[in-house]
Design an enzyme around this catalytic site. Structure first.
Site, PDB file in Angstrom:
ATOM      1  N   GLU A  27    -102.257   0.492  13.297  1.00 50.55           N
ATOM      2  CA  GLU A  27    -101.759   1.194  12.102  1.00 50.55           C
ATOM      3  C   GLU A  27    -101.240   0.171  11.090  1.00 50.55           C
ATOM      4  O   GLU A  27    -100.805  -0.931  11.475  1.00 50.55           O
ATOM      5  CB  GLU A  27    -100.648   2.158  12.571  1.00 50.55           C
ATOM      6  N   ASP A  28    -101.270   0.539   9.807  1.00 51.60           N
ATOM      7  CA  ASP A  28    -100.770  -0.386   8.789  1.00 51.60           C
ATOM      8  C   ASP A  28     -99.246  -0.411   8.717  1.00 51.60           C
ATOM      9  O   ASP A  28     -98.627  -1.463   8.739  1.00 51.60           O
ATOM     10  CB  ASP A  28    -101.362  -0.057   7.403  1.00 51.60           C
ATOM     11  N   ASP A  31     -93.225   4.270   8.664  1.00 52.33           N
ATOM     12  CA  ASP A  31     -92.092   4.479   7.758  1.00 52.33           C
ATOM     13  C   ASP A  31     -91.098   5.396   8.478  1.00 52.33           C
ATOM     14  O   ASP A  31     -90.245   4.932   9.230  1.00 52.33           O
ATOM     15  CB  ASP A  31     -92.646   5.071   6.450  1.00 52.33           C
ATOM     16  N   PHE A  75     -91.693   0.493  -1.559  1.00 47.19           N
ATOM     17  CA  PHE A  75     -93.089   0.921  -1.406  1.00 47.19           C
ATOM     18  C   PHE A  75     -94.013  -0.271  -1.614  1.00 47.19           C
ATOM     19  O   PHE A  75     -94.034  -0.878  -2.682  1.00 47.19           O
ATOM     20  CB  PHE A  75     -93.433   2.051  -2.376  1.00 47.19           C
ATOM     21  N   ARG A  84    -105.972  -1.519  -2.557  1.00 43.68           N
ATOM     22  CA  ARG A  84    -106.488  -1.919  -1.240  1.00 43.68           C
ATOM     23  C   ARG A  84    -107.198  -3.271  -1.346  1.00 43.68           C
ATOM     24  O   ARG A  84    -107.361  -3.975  -0.356  1.00 43.68           O
ATOM     25  CB  ARG A  84    -107.468  -0.861  -0.699  1.00 43.68           C
TER      26      ARG A  84
END
Ligand SMILES: Nc1nc2c(ncn2[C@@H]2O[C@H](COP(=O)(O)O)[C@@H](O)[C@H]2O)c(=O)[nH]1
Ligand SMILES: [Mg+2]
Length: 225
Positions: free
Chosen positions: A138-139, A142, A191, A204
């Site tokens: 997963e990136d 949060d 963010f 991206r």
């Protein structure tokens, strides 16, 4: 950067980290006005991913088979780089592990806001994880809701063992307390975009992990498109 290994499980980027100025590194011209700073340059990401690959290979060293499951779209770059490093290690160790790959698509964000609705959009049939060792890639984690939801979803396929690696974990007040098994960096609650992390599908194609600025948020806001 005053990075530490607090908790000994990852590189911790402190809340007062100001990031690197954009003109110290190469940024695509089309994003120059849309970013606040560079939080993690791509070279540092590369070094950290190499070490995560080593830790994962050590832990899965005696597995008969590993299914690496990429969480799209944000996880694709981390997944590709991590798998490259694992393949390199696999070529040079006594007990190499056969790896197959799968993809799953999960969506929970619009603009920079998480929604309570986590959509799991299957890409492949996941029956082939039954009885297997699975590594979810997963990136960013949060609040942790997305990963908890995904782990619950995968239970029905009865995998043998599931481990999760996330390149980033955000320090956020809304956290469920979920923590992945292998973490690249723990970051402040800002963010971030780049290295395949997006803002409404933009950024991206940016190599470094950067903080988006207000101008960028406005320019690429969902209702502006
Ligand atoms: N581009 C960014 N995407 C982010 C960021 N923080 C979260 N996310 C996206 O949400 C899920 C995880 O959210 P969670 O609250 O359920 O844990 C993650 O997979 C991303 O898609 C961010 O800073 N930048
Ligand atoms: Mg993600």
């Amino acid at each position: 950067m005053k990075a530490s290994m607090a908790g000994n499980d990852c590189v911790v980027i402190p809340d007062d980290w100001q990031g690197y100025k954009l003109d110290l590194f190469c940024i695509p011209k089309h994003y120059e006005d849309d970013l606040e700073d560079i939080m993690i340059p791509s070279g540092l990401i590369d070094d950290r991913v190499e070490r995560l690959a080593r830790n994962i290979c050590q832990d899965f060293g005696h597995a008969d088979h590993l299914v690496a499951l990429c969480v799209l779209k944000g996880g694709y770059k981390f997944f590709a780089d991590l798998l490259d490093k694992i393949k390199q290690l696999n070529r040079n160790i006594e007990h190499s592990v056969p790896i197959s790959i799968d993809f799953i698509r999960v969506k929970s964000y619009v603009d920079d806001q998480t929604s309570d609705e986590v959509q799991i959009l299957g890409v492949d049939n996941l029956d082939n994880i039954t009885g297997k060792n699975v590594l979810i890639v997963e990136d960013i984690v949060d609040t942790g809701k997305t990963m908890e939801r995904l782990l619950k979803h995968l239970e029905q396929y009865k995998p043998k063992r599931v481990r999760v690696t996330s390149l980033l974990v955000k320090r956020t007040k809304g956290s469920t307390g979920y923590r992945p098994d292998y973490i690249g960096f723990e970051i402040p609650c800002r963010f971030v975009v780049g290295y395949a992390l997006d803002y409404n599908e933009h950024f991206r194609d940016l190599g470094h992990i950067c903080v988006i600025n207000e101008k960028g948020k406005k320019k690429y806001a969902a209702e502006a498109m």
